[in-house]
Design a protein around this motif. Sequence first.
Motif, short mmCIF file in Angstrom:
data_model
loop_
_atom_site.label_atom_id
_atom_site.label_comp_id
_atom_site.label_asym_id
_atom_site.label_seq_id
_atom_site.Cartn_x
_atom_site.Cartn_y
_atom_site.Cartn_z
N VAL A 1 -25.84 41.16 54.15
CA VAL A 1 -24.59 40.50 52.98
C VAL A 1 -23.69 41.33 53.02
CG1 VAL A 1 -24.49 40.42 50.80
CG2 VAL A 1 -26.80 40.13 52.09
N ALA A 2 -22.54 40.23 53.39
CA ALA A 2 -20.88 40.75 53.82
C ALA A 2 -20.49 40.41 52.77
CB ALA A 2 -20.39 40.15 54.98
N LEU A 3 -19.66 41.61 51.79
CA LEU A 3 -18.98 41.14 49.80
C LEU A 3 -17.51 41.51 50.80
CD1 LEU A 3 -21.29 43.29 48.14
CD2 LEU A 3 -21.60 40.55 48.48
N GLY A 4 -16.77 40.56 50.42
CA GLY A 4 -15.01 40.31 51.14
C GLY A 4 -15.26 39.69 52.33
N GLY A 5 -14.15 38.79 52.58
CA GLY A 5 -13.92 37.95 53.04
C GLY A 5 -13.40 38.04 54.71
N ILE B 1 -22.65 36.02 52.04
CA ILE B 1 -21.88 36.18 51.64
C ILE B 1 -21.36 35.85 50.27
CG2 ILE B 1 -21.03 35.71 54.10
CD1 ILE B 1 -20.71 32.52 52.73
N ASP B 2 -19.86 36.43 49.79
CA ASP B 2 -19.19 35.70 48.78
C ASP B 2 -18.89 35.43 48.70
OD1 ASP B 2 -17.06 37.94 49.91
OD2 ASP B 2 -16.47 37.53 48.28
N ARG B 3 -17.84 34.60 47.20
CA ARG B 3 -17.52 33.62 47.70
C ARG B 3 -15.71 34.10 48.18
NH1 ARG B 3 -18.25 32.63 41.83
NH2 ARG B 3 -16.72 32.78 41.64
N THR B 4 -15.61 35.01 48.24
CA THR B 4 -13.69 35.45 49.58
C THR B 4 -14.25 35.33 51.14
OG1 THR B 4 -13.98 37.38 49.70
CG2 THR B 4 -13.29 36.43 47.39
N THR C 1 -16.99 39.85 40.66
CA THR C 1 -18.37 40.40 39.77
C THR C 1 -19.32 39.72 40.07
OG1 THR C 1 -17.31 37.97 39.48
CG2 THR C 1 -15.93 39.31 38.22
N LEU C 2 -19.98 40.56 41.27
CA LEU C 2 -20.95 40.57 41.50
C LEU C 2 -21.91 40.93 40.38
CD1 LEU C 2 -19.91 42.15 45.17
CD2 LEU C 2 -20.04 39.58 44.68
N ALA C 3 -23.14 40.34 40.77
CA ALA C 3 -24.57 40.60 40.21
C ALA C 3 -25.77 41.64 40.97
CB ALA C 3 -25.00 39.60 39.52
N ALA C 4 -26.00 42.54 41.14
CA ALA C 4 -27.08 42.90 42.09
C ALA C 4 -28.02 42.44 41.87
CB ALA C 4 -27.44 44.37 41.44
N GLU C 5 -28.81 41.38 41.39
CA GLU C 5 -29.60 40.78 41.32
C GLU C 5 -29.74 39.10 42.47
OE1 GLU C 5 -28.47 41.76 38.59
OE2 GLU C 5 -29.53 42.85 37.67
N GLY C 6 -28.69 39.08 42.30
CA GLY C 6 -28.00 37.92 43.00
C GLY C 6 -27.74 38.67 44.42
N VAL C 7 -27.12 39.62 44.67
CA VAL C 7 -27.37 39.97 46.21
C VAL C 7 -28.98 40.46 46.90
CG1 VAL C 7 -26.89 42.03 47.68
CG2 VAL C 7 -25.36 41.40 45.96
N ILE D 1 -25.68 46.34 53.58
CA ILE D 1 -24.78 45.41 52.58
C ILE D 1 -23.08 46.20 53.63
CG2 ILE D 1 -24.32 45.15 50.05
CD1 ILE D 1 -26.71 45.67 49.67
N LEU D 2 -22.61 45.48 53.57
CA LEU D 2 -21.12 45.96 53.62
C LEU D 2 -20.41 44.89 52.66
CD1 LEU D 2 -20.87 44.63 58.02
CD2 LEU D 2 -21.68 46.51 56.50
N ALA D 3 -20.30 46.41 51.87
CA ALA D 3 -18.89 46.32 51.07
C ALA D 3 -17.66 46.13 51.01
CB ALA D 3 -19.96 46.53 49.34
N SER D 4 -16.83 46.18 50.99
CA SER D 4 -15.01 45.92 50.76
C SER D 4 -14.71 46.51 49.66
CB SER D 4 -14.13 44.35 50.84
OG SER D 4 -14.26 43.22 49.38
N ALA D 5 -13.53 47.44 49.64
CA ALA D 5 -13.28 48.38 48.95
C ALA D 5 -12.73 47.25 47.33
CB ALA D 5 -11.62 49.08 48.97
N ASP D 6 -12.92 45.74 47.52
CA ASP D 6 -12.92 45.22 46.30
C ASP D 6 -14.61 44.88 46.00
OD1 ASP D 6 -9.92 44.94 46.70
OD2 ASP D 6 -10.36 43.32 47.73
N ALA D 7 -15.20 45.39 46.28
CA ALA D 7 -16.28 44.52 45.76
C ALA D 7 -16.32 45.18 44.30
CB ALA D 7 -17.80 44.81 46.85
N GLY D 8 -16.88 44.93 43.75
CA GLY D 8 -17.51 45.30 42.17
C GLY D 8 -18.49 44.26 41.36
N PRO D 9 -18.38 44.92 40.39
CA PRO D 9 -17.94 45.99 39.16
C PRO D 9 -18.48 47.55 39.97
CG PRO D 9 -19.39 44.53 37.68
CD PRO D 9 -19.20 44.11 39.21
#
Length: 297
Positions: A42-46, A64-67, A86-92, A100-108
């Motif tokens: 799962v990639a979090l960040g464009g 992926i996330d929306r970006t 504004t992610l929710a752990a359950e969805g991921v 899970i690869l999380a950009s520095a913007d990923a959160g909360p």
Amino acid sequence: MPALSLRRPLRRRALLGGLAALPALGGVLGGTLHAAAPERIVALGGAVTETVHALGRSGELVGIDRTSLFPPDLVRGLPQVGYVRTLAAEGVLSLNPTLILASADAGPPATLEQLERSGVRLVRLPEAVDAEGAARLIRAVGAALDRGVEGEALATALERDLAILSAAQAGHPPGPRVLFVLGIGSGPPMVGGRHTGAEGIIRLAGGRNAIDGFEGYKPLSPEAALVAAPDLILTTEQSLTQLGGPAGLLARPELAGTPAGRAGRVAAFDALYLLGFGPRTGQAARDLAKALTERNG
């Protein structure tokens, strides 16, 4: 006959020794196969998604996330887990990821902590708002994917492209003052101050950020816009549409009286392309540099 009787036991012992070694060999092979098993990423960040694709591992993406908007043919068919901030752990976790690869913007932050407690491997990637950050991000994704060699090559190519652009700008007079405008909501437009991706890409292109009185993104007042005195207004294609096109943007009271507003100097690019700070950053900086030259001539 005695010689024949000696050879047969030797062959039997050799055969038994070979058979005895098979379980150990099977363990080695099993370990190798296990290590090479595909991840569920799962990639979090464009920029993260772009980099996974550039490193040849996009076939293992399960979310992926929306970006994450590039490449379009890839992301169109992937499940989205929400907006990166504004992610929710359950969805991921519903996608059963192994990485899970999380950009520095990923959160909360609480969501990331919950993901870490789940036991799934989560890699927090470095912030990327300038050339150095983009190269670090690419190398970090490469390391997380066991593609260190490929990541190093991709980051080095980016650094080389930006070094060539910087050398071409050397000795030139200071570039134009650029105001980055981000249209959000119905209030005053947001503008990019210090330590933002907007400032980072403006500098790479040879321009100067017209806003230096604050960090991050803040609403623009008419007074602050006049003090900034931009030669060019830079925005995203998405914001330009939201603000009613070039005419609608320049009609804003905050912008109409600026040098850029009076001269009608506006440049717009795709948001992820301009501000993503991933593998395409070198090309984005060159394109913006060209736009600064053309619209400041």
